[in-house]
Design a protein around this motif. Sequence first.
Motif, PDB file in Angstrom:
ATOM      1  N   MET A   1      30.445  56.465   5.664  1.00  0.00           N
ATOM      2  CA  MET A   1      30.581  57.411   4.546  1.00  0.00           C
ATOM      3  C   MET A   1      29.693  58.622   4.820  1.00  0.00           C
ATOM      4  O   MET A   1      28.568  58.484   5.319  1.00  0.00           O
ATOM      5  N   THR A   5      28.671  62.386   0.258  1.00  0.00           N
ATOM      6  CA  THR A   5      29.103  61.333  -0.669  1.00  0.00           C
ATOM      7  C   THR A   5      27.927  60.457  -1.069  1.00  0.00           C
ATOM      8  O   THR A   5      27.765  60.112  -2.253  1.00  0.00           O
ATOM      9  N   ARG A   6      27.088  60.087  -0.103  1.00  0.00           N
ATOM     10  CA  ARG A   6      25.891  59.295  -0.416  1.00  0.00           C
ATOM     11  C   ARG A   6      24.971  60.044  -1.374  1.00  0.00           C
ATOM     12  O   ARG A   6      24.420  59.454  -2.318  1.00  0.00           O
ATOM     13  N   ASN A  64      25.349  50.550  -2.356  1.00  0.00           N
ATOM     14  CA  ASN A  64      26.255  49.857  -1.433  1.00  0.00           C
ATOM     15  C   ASN A  64      27.511  49.370  -2.149  1.00  0.00           C
ATOM     16  O   ASN A  64      28.609  49.398  -1.578  1.00  0.00           O
ATOM     17  N   LEU A  67      29.745  52.356  -2.466  1.00  0.00           N
ATOM     18  CA  LEU A  67      30.324  52.716  -1.168  1.00  0.00           C
ATOM     19  C   LEU A  67      31.440  51.751  -0.781  1.00  0.00           C
ATOM     20  O   LEU A  67      32.485  52.169  -0.268  1.00  0.00           O
ATOM     21  N   ARG A  68      31.239  50.464  -1.045  1.00  0.00           N
ATOM     22  CA  ARG A  68      32.284  49.483  -0.737  1.00  0.00           C
ATOM     23  C   ARG A  68      33.522  49.729  -1.588  1.00  0.00           C
ATOM     24  O   ARG A  68      34.654  49.614  -1.098  1.00  0.00           O
ATOM     25  N   TRP A  69      33.311  50.074  -2.853  1.00  0.00           N
ATOM     26  CA  TRP A  69      34.452  50.352  -3.725  1.00  0.00           C
ATOM     27  C   TRP A  69      35.249  51.540  -3.188  1.00  0.00           C
ATOM     28  O   TRP A  69      36.483  51.516  -3.167  1.00  0.00           O
ATOM     29  N   LEU A  70      34.561  52.571  -2.743  1.00  0.00           N
ATOM     30  CA  LEU A  70      35.230  53.784  -2.260  1.00  0.00           C
ATOM     31  C   LEU A  70      35.993  53.554  -0.962  1.00  0.00           C
ATOM     32  O   LEU A  70      36.906  54.331  -0.637  1.00  0.00           O
ATOM     33  N   GLN A  71      35.655  52.524  -0.237  1.00  0.00           N
ATOM     34  CA  GLN A  71      36.346  52.253   1.028  1.00  0.00           C
ATOM     35  C   GLN A  71      37.718  51.615   0.824  1.00  0.00           C
ATOM     36  O   GLN A  71      38.506  51.521   1.761  1.00  0.00           O
ATOM     37  N   GLN A  72      38.022  51.217  -0.403  1.00  0.00           N
ATOM     38  CA  GLN A  72      39.312  50.581  -0.682  1.00  0.00           C
ATOM     39  C   GLN A  72      40.394  51.636  -0.931  1.00  0.00           C
ATOM     40  O   GLN A  72      40.107  52.776  -1.295  1.00  0.00           O
ATOM     41  N   HIS A  75      40.980  54.549  -3.978  1.00  0.00           N
ATOM     42  CA  HIS A  75      39.719  54.703  -4.705  1.00  0.00           C
ATOM     43  C   HIS A  75      39.079  56.024  -4.281  1.00  0.00           C
ATOM     44  O   HIS A  75      38.929  56.286  -3.088  1.00  0.00           O
ATOM     45  N   HIS A  76      38.703  56.829  -5.256  1.00  0.00           N
ATOM     46  CA  HIS A  76      38.230  58.176  -4.957  1.00  0.00           C
ATOM     47  C   HIS A  76      36.991  58.523  -5.784  1.00  0.00           C
ATOM     48  O   HIS A  76      36.833  58.041  -6.915  1.00  0.00           O
TER      49      HIS A  76
END
Length: 382
Positions: A1, A5-6, A64, A67-72, A75-76
């Motif tokens: 990421m 975004t972080r 974290n 970040l994991r949610w956004l990787q799906q 998901h934005h």
Amino acid sequence: MDEETRALLTLVLAGGGLAARRALACARPCVAAALDAGPVAWRQAGCSPGQQRRLAAPDAGALNDALRWLQQADHHLVAASDERFPDLLRSIPEPPLALFVHGDPATAWHPAIAVVGSRSPTPGGRALAAEFSTGFCQAGLAVTSGLAAGVDAAAHQAALAAGGVTVAVIGNGPDLVFPSHHVALQREIATRGAVVSEYPPGTPARPAHFPARNRLVAGLTVATVVIEAANRSGALITARLAAEAGREVCALPGSVRNPRAAGCHRLIRDGAALVEAPAEVMALVAPLLARALPDLQSRLQAPTEQGRRAHLPAHLASEPDYQTLWKALDHDPIPMDSLIMHCGLTAARLSSMLLAMELAGIVVCEHGRYCRNPGFPTSTAS
């Protein structure tokens, strides 16, 4: 990421007052640079000691999880500075720093009406929520609500059943469902529209979140329609916030013996528009949407070119009133009063129909007069 975004997630997770965090985000070219500026800059932006501590040492677990949610898929995270962030929402008094969106972020740009009301409506109130939502969707508008039990759920369900666009704004993280029995409904909305939250994944529903949620419901829409609301209903908060944002507020009257109608009657006494049919709401918002239409068509990639090559959309062509209106229109602009005479329809009905045809790209409005889009073939729907 990526680093930006972080940084944005860190700013969101810092919590506390929005104004200071928004000032900090705007003080540098990007959020990452604002965080890199350090404690002195944070303090100058007005961040509280607690916010400064959380910016210096963010919650690693929560970060974290986000970040994991956004990787799906689908998901934005849409920052306020992002071109995907809805313009209508930027103009409210307290816009969010960012939106977590499950679904299509472009859905939040779709011209929309908020339908809100009691969590325990009468059968008649539930039926009215469905009727109004269906009418809005058939006119090409989206329906936005808060995914609560009662009127909210009925509005979302009717929009989906009508094949329309619906947006659910929730008061918890986008990975959670409240109330819990709306799991299937929230999933379907995310698949066919969008579920929107300003709260990061893992955030439970809390009472204080719902007034904040309501400001987003009001801010994303051009009008708020209240169907059955008691004097202490949260729907009245949505209506007040809509009025403060300069949006139309409409209320349906009810029986004086129905306590769920008391809030609607109060809104009407305070200046809300009394409405009895979806067309009356659409007539109120038609001028605003007509002014915004070129930008909306561009942003939403409205099917103007497809519409120019095709017949009237099926949901319009199947209705005799639309066929009558299409035949009354010409390539020379025609005033509304002439269309009323030709079609034998009310001004409210014509306004809603013309809006639907504008959104489909087959009719244009010039100085209050209407004509066929010059690129739309005269041989169709004749």
